[in-house]
Scaffold this motif. Sequence first.
Motif, PDB file in Angstrom:
ATOM      1  N   GLY A  67     -24.517  73.976 -90.440  1.00  0.00           N
ATOM      2  CA  GLY A  67     -23.358  73.195 -90.294  1.00  0.00           C
ATOM      3  C   GLY A  67     -22.562  73.427 -89.128  1.00  0.00           C
ATOM      4  O   GLY A  67     -22.840  73.979 -88.226  1.00  0.00           O
ATOM      5  N   ASP A  68     -21.351  73.144 -89.414  1.00  0.00           N
ATOM      6  CA  ASP A  68     -20.349  73.104 -88.317  1.00  0.00           C
ATOM      7  C   ASP A  68     -19.344  74.421 -88.859  1.00  0.00           C
ATOM      8  O   ASP A  68     -18.713  74.478 -89.844  1.00  0.00           O
ATOM      9  CB  ASP A  68     -19.415  71.999 -88.323  1.00  0.00           C
ATOM     10  N   ARG A  69     -19.369  75.421 -87.650  1.00  0.00           N
ATOM     11  CA  ARG A  69     -18.597  76.805 -88.098  1.00  0.00           C
ATOM     12  C   ARG A  69     -17.068  76.472 -88.236  1.00  0.00           C
ATOM     13  O   ARG A  69     -16.575  77.050 -89.097  1.00  0.00           O
ATOM     14  CB  ARG A  69     -18.976  77.604 -87.202  1.00  0.00           C
ATOM     15  N   THR A  70     -16.618  75.619 -87.318  1.00  0.00           N
ATOM     16  CA  THR A  70     -15.091  75.140 -87.606  1.00  0.00           C
ATOM     17  C   THR A  70     -14.832  74.776 -88.754  1.00  0.00           C
ATOM     18  O   THR A  70     -13.784  75.214 -89.342  1.00  0.00           O
ATOM     19  CB  THR A  70     -14.920  74.507 -86.401  1.00  0.00           C
ATOM     20  N   LEU A  71     -15.669  73.741 -89.227  1.00  0.00           N
ATOM     21  CA  LEU A  71     -15.230  73.017 -90.520  1.00  0.00           C
ATOM     22  C   LEU A  71     -15.123  74.104 -91.647  1.00  0.00           C
ATOM     23  O   LEU A  71     -14.565  74.009 -92.683  1.00  0.00           O
ATOM     24  CB  LEU A  71     -16.264  71.752 -90.745  1.00  0.00           C
ATOM     25  N   LEU A  72     -16.323  75.078 -91.606  1.00  0.00           N
ATOM     26  CA  LEU A  72     -16.475  75.809 -92.585  1.00  0.00           C
ATOM     27  C   LEU A  72     -15.620  76.796 -92.806  1.00  0.00           C
ATOM     28  O   LEU A  72     -15.161  77.241 -93.905  1.00  0.00           O
ATOM     29  CB  LEU A  72     -17.851  76.504 -92.579  1.00  0.00           C
ATOM     30  N   VAL A  73     -15.008  77.324 -91.593  1.00  0.00           N
ATOM     31  CA  VAL A  73     -13.892  78.407 -91.546  1.00  0.00           C
ATOM     32  C   VAL A  73     -12.596  77.543 -92.168  1.00  0.00           C
ATOM     33  O   VAL A  73     -11.710  78.258 -92.755  1.00  0.00           O
ATOM     34  CB  VAL A  73     -13.611  78.723 -90.280  1.00  0.00           C
ATOM     35  N   THR A  74     -12.497  76.317 -91.932  1.00  0.00           N
ATOM     36  CA  THR A  74     -11.261  75.533 -92.238  1.00  0.00           C
ATOM     37  C   THR A  74     -11.405  75.473 -93.800  1.00  0.00           C
ATOM     38  O   THR A  74     -10.292  75.780 -94.500  1.00  0.00           O
ATOM     39  CB  THR A  74     -11.298  74.089 -91.680  1.00  0.00           C
ATOM     40  N   ALA A  75     -12.486  75.234 -94.200  1.00  0.00           N
ATOM     41  CA  ALA A  75     -12.423  75.053 -95.732  1.00  0.00           C
ATOM     42  C   ALA A  75     -12.225  76.379 -96.472  1.00  0.00           C
ATOM     43  O   ALA A  75     -11.415  76.464 -97.483  1.00  0.00           O
ATOM     44  CB  ALA A  75     -13.849  74.705 -96.226  1.00  0.00           C
TER      45      ALA A  75
END
Length: 404
Positions: free
Chosen positions: A256-264
């Motif tokens: 996936g996308d690390r930035t999006l996962l961290v945001t979630a």
Amino acid sequence: MTDVVWLILSIGALLVGLLAGLVIGLARRRRVDRPAGPTVAALVQRLVHSSHNGIVVLNHFGDVVLHNPRAAELGLVRNHRVDPRAGKAAEVVRETGDPMEIDLSPLAARGRQPEAVLGEVRPLGDGFTAVDAADESDAVRLEATRRDFVANVSHELKTPVGAMALLAEAVLDAADDPPAVKRFTAKILHEATRLGTLVTELIALSRLQGAERLPELNTVEVDAVVREALGRSRLASESTGINIATDTDSCLLVAGDRTLLVTALSNLLENAVAYSPPGSPVSVSRRLVDGFVEIAVTDRGIGIAEDEQQRVFERFYRVDRARSRATGGTGLGLAIVKHVAANHGGEVRLWSKLGTGSTFTLRLPAHGLVTPAQRTTGAPPSSKGIEHSDPAVPVASTDHGGAL
């Protein structure tokens, strides 16, 4: 009559007979060679019955001459009688000869019954009319959602903008009072930060809603996502005296996308801190279940009522508006979490009980494991697929009512 004349007449009759036989034979052959098939009436019948719209044909008495199964599904025909609203419209159309649009929505929609049915009544001539109706429920719901979204955005933007205007006036009035200017300026900065956060989250949400799945997926370490999310939430947790506990590293991977996962995950942690009393515990756990990585955030907060548990993922919905205002929440955090999970082929689950707390679980398809040696040497992690639970992976407690 001479023999020559008889001969000529006989030859002529023979030629005529041969020609007639040839014509008749060709005609029969054409009829035999022509492939058998449905008539035009049968084709029209098939077209009507296969139509996605509900179609009803009425005679000049208003009786149902023809209808398809879809018309019955939409409630346009019941017991071989047309909906009274369509019947009255057909009378008007027969008199005027002009098509007429009509609302045929069910008066009391129940279960999976369509909520919005729009139709058109058209004249067919000789006293016959046709009613063509379609289920527009999805379009109506989408338009209602759009209106609500615009109204909510307008309201949410108006609040900080209005506050900033009032605070600016207060600064002007208190120009000769440095302490007051400093106090009002700090409030302006707070509202400006809140406004910027709202706009940023609106942009992020609009981008997430525009994509079904992420086009480019990278291998992401779950433990790295947890560490970064904890770093983002540290200031908020320390200011309220809340300790965020975590389990041991899982060595799990997702695509996936690390930035999006961290945001979630950061949104889930910030929510847990914001809705928990000062000094209460919050925990983060990781485990592998049936090929899915589960990252659970558990708090001992106020909890969420059962009838509100589905609505918390709606945009701008808040369980406790007063608390959300105090913490500067935008009401978009959980909506972003939901769309991030969906775009990664996963989901977010919620368990909650009033007065006990809540557990939000982010479920993502597992992508493999990273070994301690790879983590030490910096070698690329393995991306082998995982289909079943691995007993070597730490499993978080599923007893949401127990101690954290």
